[in-house]
Design a protein around this motif. Structure first.
Motif, PDB file in Angstrom:
ATOM      1  N   ALA A 180       7.326   2.227 -22.202  1.00 28.61           N
ATOM      2  CA  ALA A 180       7.459   2.440 -23.946  1.00 28.61           C
ATOM      3  C   ALA A 180       8.575   1.968 -24.249  1.00 28.61           C
ATOM      4  CB  ALA A 180       8.047   4.339 -23.834  1.00 28.61           C
ATOM      5  N   HIS A 181       9.323   1.022 -23.758  1.00 31.23           N
ATOM      6  CA  HIS A 181      10.123   0.730 -24.145  1.00 31.23           C
ATOM      7  C   HIS A 181       9.978  -0.847 -25.319  1.00 31.23           C
ATOM      8  CE1 HIS A 181      13.995  -2.295 -23.579  1.00 31.23           C
ATOM      9  NE2 HIS A 181      13.862  -3.285 -23.681  1.00 31.23           N
ATOM     10  N   ASN A 182       8.807  -1.136 -25.099  1.00 30.29           N
ATOM     11  CA  ASN A 182       8.633  -2.307 -26.436  1.00 30.29           C
ATOM     12  C   ASN A 182       7.674  -1.470 -27.693  1.00 30.29           C
ATOM     13  OD1 ASN A 182       9.435  -4.813 -25.634  1.00 30.29           O
ATOM     14  ND2 ASN A 182       7.973  -5.043 -24.120  1.00 30.29           N
ATOM     15  N   LEU A 183       7.602   0.123 -27.056  1.00 33.94           N
ATOM     16  CA  LEU A 183       6.711   0.506 -28.827  1.00 33.94           C
ATOM     17  C   LEU A 183       7.678   1.392 -29.750  1.00 33.94           C
ATOM     18  CD1 LEU A 183       4.806   3.038 -26.398  1.00 33.94           C
ATOM     19  CD2 LEU A 183       4.511   1.376 -27.282  1.00 33.94           C
TER      20      LEU A 183
ATOM     21  N   LYS B 207      18.704   9.016 -31.519  1.00 40.34           N
ATOM     22  CA  LYS B 207      17.273   9.726 -32.883  1.00 40.34           C
ATOM     23  C   LYS B 207      15.942   9.297 -31.642  1.00 40.34           C
ATOM     24  CE  LYS B 207      20.487   9.598 -36.359  1.00 40.34           C
ATOM     25  NZ  LYS B 207      21.013   8.673 -37.812  1.00 40.34           N
ATOM     26  N   ILE B 208      16.272   9.328 -30.939  1.00 39.28           N
ATOM     27  CA  ILE B 208      14.508   8.781 -30.467  1.00 39.28           C
ATOM     28  C   ILE B 208      14.232   9.090 -29.132  1.00 39.28           C
ATOM     29  CG2 ILE B 208      12.731   6.753 -29.357  1.00 39.28           C
ATOM     30  CD1 ILE B 208      13.877   5.634 -32.085  1.00 39.28           C
TER      31      ILE B 208
ATOM     32  N   ILE C 224      13.675  11.331 -35.002  1.00 43.65           N
ATOM     33  CA  ILE C 224      14.123  12.719 -35.558  1.00 43.65           C
ATOM     34  C   ILE C 224      15.716  12.148 -36.815  1.00 43.65           C
ATOM     35  CG2 ILE C 224      15.181  14.887 -35.400  1.00 43.65           C
ATOM     36  CD1 ILE C 224      13.337  13.555 -32.567  1.00 43.65           C
ATOM     37  N   ALA C 225      15.168  12.275 -37.627  1.00 39.52           N
ATOM     38  CA  ALA C 225      16.219  11.450 -38.712  1.00 39.52           C
ATOM     39  C   ALA C 225      17.326  12.077 -38.561  1.00 39.52           C
ATOM     40  CB  ALA C 225      15.682  11.343 -40.056  1.00 39.52           C
ATOM     41  N   SER C 226      17.737  12.980 -38.308  1.00 38.66           N
ATOM     42  CA  SER C 226      18.847  14.217 -38.094  1.00 38.66           C
ATOM     43  C   SER C 226      19.862  13.591 -37.384  1.00 38.66           C
ATOM     44  CB  SER C 226      18.399  15.236 -38.308  1.00 38.66           C
ATOM     45  OG  SER C 226      19.436  16.242 -37.750  1.00 38.66           O
TER      46      SER C 226
ATOM     47  N   PRO D 215       8.666   3.845 -32.898  1.00 36.63           N
ATOM     48  CA  PRO D 215       8.387   4.776 -33.359  1.00 36.63           C
ATOM     49  C   PRO D 215       7.125   5.074 -34.436  1.00 36.63           C
ATOM     50  CG  PRO D 215      10.706   4.109 -33.647  1.00 36.63           C
ATOM     51  CD  PRO D 215       9.671   2.924 -33.244  1.00 36.63           C
ATOM     52  N   VAL D 216       6.532   5.872 -33.617  1.00 35.46           N
ATOM     53  CA  VAL D 216       5.147   6.387 -34.294  1.00 35.46           C
ATOM     54  C   VAL D 216       5.446   6.864 -34.831  1.00 35.46           C
ATOM     55  CG1 VAL D 216       2.137   7.092 -33.964  1.00 35.46           C
ATOM     56  CG2 VAL D 216       3.260   5.564 -32.306  1.00 35.46           C
TER      57      VAL D 216
END
Length: 103
Positions: A15-18, A80-81, A51-53, A20-21
């Motif tokens: 997941a390191h290089n992914l 936030k990820i 998550i933008a909160s 956010p979907v």
């Protein structure tokens, strides 16, 4: 499905290089977002969510609610990820982040 520390380490590496979907905005967990999240998990299996909160507790509650509603497993959260995983019954080798990494 509980992940072992070795599995978590492997999935974090993938997941390191992914990017956010899914991005959870001010409207929160809407029906459209749930549908898009389900589709993304079916296609990619391992995804990042943003998550933008700004409130940490709100972010944790949102992540927990998303995991419970989709049957996904939380791999990691940083700020936030969040990285979540749900294995597909029939993964698409061209879309699945897990299948593409194994090749």
């Amino acid at each position: 499905m509980s992940l072992s520390p070795e599995q978590r380490r492997t999935y974090r590496g993938i997941a390191h290089n992914l990017k956010p979907v899914i991005i959870v905005g001010d409207k929160g967990l809407t029906e459209g977002l749930q549908g898009e999240l389900d589709r993304a998990l079916n296609d990619h299996e391992l995804i990042k969510i943003k998550i933008a909160s700004t409130d940490r507790d709100v972010r944790q509650e949102a992540i927990q609610a998303l995991c419970e509603s989709t049957g996904a497993e939380l791999v990691q959260t940083i700020g936030k990820i969040a990285v979540i995983l749900r294995r597909a019954k029939q993964p698409n080798p061209k879309l699945s982040n897990l299948s593409r990494h194994q090749q």
